[in-house]
Design an enzyme around this catalytic site. Structure first.
Site: not given
Length: 274
Positions: A86, A193, A253
């Site tokens: 990630d 982000y 994930h």
């Protein structure tokens, strides 16, 4: 500020970088498997866990790479095998681009470059909604500093992004809630982000480099990651000159958490003397 970190084992240096929404304890089951092979350093990235979490700080790519290099310098490590998933995967890859002399080998999971405009397909957009949400002040007003909201938000991702055989334990969610529910901690974590480092922002602008990354790279691509279908692995070779993509069946994930033996084996192989 030096990144908060744990260190264990002896041998080839290895840095393991966590993702969102996690922290350095994501590697709790990986580290013991490497203790006789590697000098393992597992930090909390900037904006996460016990590291600097100034909600107004810069916790995007450049800051993360710089902080990892500074920690390596503080620990007297010239180079290391660097692993990540990630957010940690993106940081590891960029470290190899900017400081190839510091990275002996990469062991990473998605995201990898090459998604391109496929990130705009309806199925992908149903998964990447959170990255747009994180750009809004509403995200921090609804979530930041509220343990109940933080726990519900994190539980959604840990359940939805993981494979069918994995369920996060209540203790795991309690730990992460304790980290992310501190006032300002959630907002600091989504600085990644807001700084333009998320997949949805990068995929439309990234182009294959003129010179591919030469660092030996192992990509562990899980079967059940709703964010990154295996079809998106088709262009990895345009960015990496020496890459092996290994499918990891049955998991989602969170590869280091769901399949610590697989992740540790890949790091062990990368750290083995030639």
């Amino acid at each position: 500020m030096m990144l908060a970190h744990d260190r264990a084992g002896t041998g080839t240096p290895a840095f393991l970088l966590h993702g969102w929404p996690g922290d350095r304890t994501d590697y709790a089951d990986v580290v013991p498997l490497l203790a006789d092979t590697a000098d393992v350093v597992v930090p909390d990235l900037r904006g996460f866990g016990e590291s600097d979490r100034d909600p107004g700080g810069d916790h995007a790519m450049a800051s993360q790479v710089r902080a990892v290099v500074e920690l390596m310098d503080e620990l007297g490590l010239a180079d290391a095998v660097v692993g990540g998933y990630d957010v940690g995967s993106r940081v590891a890859q960029q470290l190899a681009v900017e400081h190839p002399e510091r990275v002996r080998a990469l062991v990473v999971t998605p995201p990898l470059p090459g998604a391109g405009r496929r990130v705009l397909e309806p199925e992908a957009q149903r998964e990447f909604w959170y990255q747009a949400f994180h750009q809004l002040d509403l995200a921090e007003r609804l979530v930041d500093g509220s343990p109940d909201a933080v726990r519900a938000y994190l539980a959604h991702f840990w359940n939805h992004w993981s494979g069918p055989a994995f369920t996060p334990t209540p203790d795991r969610l309690d730990h992460l809630t304790g980290r992310y529910a501190v006032p300002g901690a959630f907002t600091a974590s989504i600085g990644w982000y807001r700084g333009g480092s998320g997949t949805a922002a990068r995929a439309l602008v990234e182009q294959p480099p003129e010179v591919r990354v030469a660092t030996p790279t192992t990509v562990l691509w899980p079967e059940h990651d709703p964010l990154f279908p295996r079809a998106w692995s088709d262009r990895v070779g345009e960015w990496f000159a020496a890459v092996e993509v290994r499918p990891v069946d049955g998991v989602g994930h969170f590869v280091p958490v769901e399949a610590p033996d697989v992740f540790a084996a890949a790091v062990r192989k990368a750290a083995a003397p030639e």
